[in-house]
Scaffold this motif. Structure first.
Motif, PDB file in Angstrom:
ATOM      1  N   THR A 328       0.891  -1.140  -0.023  1.00  0.00           N
ATOM      2  CA  THR A 328       0.107  -0.115   0.149  1.00  0.00           C
ATOM      3  C   THR A 328       0.676   1.373  -0.115  1.00  0.00           C
ATOM      4  N   LYS A 329       0.278   2.440  -0.252  1.00  0.00           N
ATOM      5  CA  LYS A 329       0.801   3.600  -0.232  1.00  0.00           C
ATOM      6  C   LYS A 329       1.597   3.920   1.417  1.00  0.00           C
ATOM      7  N   GLN A 330       0.593   3.560   2.350  1.00  0.00           N
ATOM      8  CA  GLN A 330       1.274   3.563   3.716  1.00  0.00           C
ATOM      9  C   GLN A 330       2.420   2.771   4.081  1.00  0.00           C
ATOM     10  N   ASN A 331       2.532   1.722   3.259  1.00  0.00           N
ATOM     11  CA  ASN A 331       3.405   0.714   3.618  1.00  0.00           C
ATOM     12  C   ASN A 331       4.691   1.199   2.941  1.00  0.00           C
ATOM     13  N   VAL A 333       5.433   4.464   2.210  1.00  0.00           N
ATOM     14  CA  VAL A 333       5.974   5.713   3.144  1.00  0.00           C
ATOM     15  C   VAL A 333       6.773   5.188   4.280  1.00  0.00           C
ATOM     16  N   ALA A 334       6.135   4.353   5.016  1.00  0.00           N
ATOM     17  CA  ALA A 334       6.913   3.523   6.271  1.00  0.00           C
ATOM     18  C   ALA A 334       8.288   2.923   5.663  1.00  0.00           C
ATOM     19  N   SER A 380       7.195  14.156   4.650  1.00  0.00           N
ATOM     20  CA  SER A 380       7.619  12.689   4.741  1.00  0.00           C
ATOM     21  C   SER A 380       8.678  12.361   5.841  1.00  0.00           C
TER      22      SER A 380
END
Length: 402
Positions: A328-331, A333-334, A380
């Motif tokens: 995912t996008k969140q994954n 970014v993390a 970010s």
């Protein structure tokens, strides 16, 4: 008693005289500059062998850009047998202040203006005296709207492998990014649109420190991470990272991002194949209309590139390879934030394959691509410097104000 009207007429006439004379002088200066926009493009670093000479055109606007520029040049120096040629270019905006200074310079050979010009020139001269490779410094004075002509013309003249430009935002002590000049962003967009070679936008977060002295030597090890999502810009970025790994104080890690499909299998997770096998597959794709698509060709080129890169650098103990699964996008970014903790410099392309994977994010600066844009902005929480490499054929134009 002197008539006020006469004084006004004299003052206006003097101003117009100065303006016309300065414009005429600028026109004479620009005669020798070769301003034509180039149509031909450089083949790119990806096509060059490891030992091929790397030609860099490094541009900067003022003294604050010098430490980062010298540090980036030093990173590209490699070992003794590594070939490097560098041209640095001080970009000065033509305005009323510089016009006045140009007008009152009697010796045209010493016409360069700006209070920082001597500091910048002396800094590069001091660095040049300590290195063995070819290095030349020049200055251009232009309006921002057509300064790209000078940059692209110079790149063509020196057969540049890459143009390096400063980002239009500066990193503050509180970790935020502050706009230095929006005209610089428009200049960068125009250079990308007309460049005869790949372009690198450097987001400086302390690479080389904040003083000229700190940029003179690279005395400690640096971890450089090349983020690979797929596409021509990403291949150029990783190729440059491999060049940096020739430096004895730099370690380079190629991080290959694999996207999961609905069946939970990584999109790019497949056995390594030889270059010959990849060529056969590419040939088969050309002969099969159903598979003869840009996306499929790019996947084949990406796989060939990864195989070739790992083969070229398998004996270099400072080059590493990792794979990261992205869902995912969140994954994503993390993952980038976690990598930031072990990184000094990110090198990334435009991540064209993110759109196909359904992970395309909204961007404030589309010229950087979604990943470059994410890494460049304050939200970010990234603290490492970033070099976004843009392959010249991947972007032809960008929307910007006239």
């Amino acid at each position: 008693m002197i008539d006020v009207r006469i004084v006004e007429v004299v003052m206006v006439s003097s101003f117009l005289n100065s303006l016309v004379a300065a414009l005429a002088l600028l026109g004479i200066i620009r005669v020798n500059k070769k301003p034509n926009v180039m149509i031909s493009t450089h083949s790119g670093m990806e096509e060059q062998s490891i030992g091929a000479e790397l030609h860099l055109l490094v541009c900067l606007h003022n003294v604050i850009d010098v430490p980062c520029s010298i540090n980036l040049i030093e990173s590209c120096r490699g070992h003794g047998t590594f070939s490097l040629s560098v041209n640095t270019m001080h970009l000065i905006e033509y305005n009323e202040r510089t016009a006045a200074q140009l007008l009152y310079r009697r010796d045209i050979t010493h016409m360069l203006v700006g209070g920082e010009w001597k500091q910048i020139s002396d800094a590069f001269e001091a660095y040049r005296s300590k290195v063995a490779f070819s290095m030349r410094h020049s200055t251009t004075i232009s309006f921002f709207f057509n300064m790209y002509e000078d940059i692209c013309g110079r790149a063509k003249e020196v057969d540049a492998s890459m143009i390096v430009l400063p980002y239009h935002m500066l990193y503050r002590a509180d970790g935020k990014m502050q706009v230095r000049n929006l005209a610089i962003r428009k200049l960068n967009q125009r250079v990308i649109s007309h460049a005869p070679c790949p372009v690198g936008i450097i987001i400086n977060r302390g690479l080389g420190g904040t003083t000229l002295r700190s940029a003179a030597h690279m005395s400690h090890n640096r971890n450089v991470l090349g983020l690979f999502f797929g596409g021509p810009s990403d291949r150029e970025a990783v190729t440059l990272g491999g060049r940096l790994a020739e430096h004895p104080n730099i370690s380079f890690t190629l991080v290959n991002f694999l996207f999961t499909r609905p069946n939970n299998r990584p999109e790019q997770a497949r056995p390594r194949v030889s270059s010959n096998t990849a060529r056969v597959r590419k040939s088969q794709q050309k002969s099969t209309p159903k598979l003869n698509s840009f996306a499929e060709n790019e996947k084949a080129l990406d796989q060939m590139f990864l195989d070739s890169f790992r083969g070229k650098h398998e004996k270099n103990r400072r080059v590493f390879y990792e794979e990261r699964i992205v869902k995912t996008k969140q994954n994503l970014v993390a993952t980038l934030q976690a990598l930031d903790a072990e990184c000094t410099l990110f090198i990334v392309g435009q991540g064209q394959s993110l759109a196909a994977a359904g992970l395309m994010m909204s961007t404030e600066c589309p010229e950087l691509g979604p990943v470059g844009d994410l890494l460049a902005h304050s939200y970010s929480s990234i603290t490492s410097s970033v070099l976004v490499v843009i392959q010249s054929s991947s972007h032809k134009s960008f929307p910007h104000e006239s």
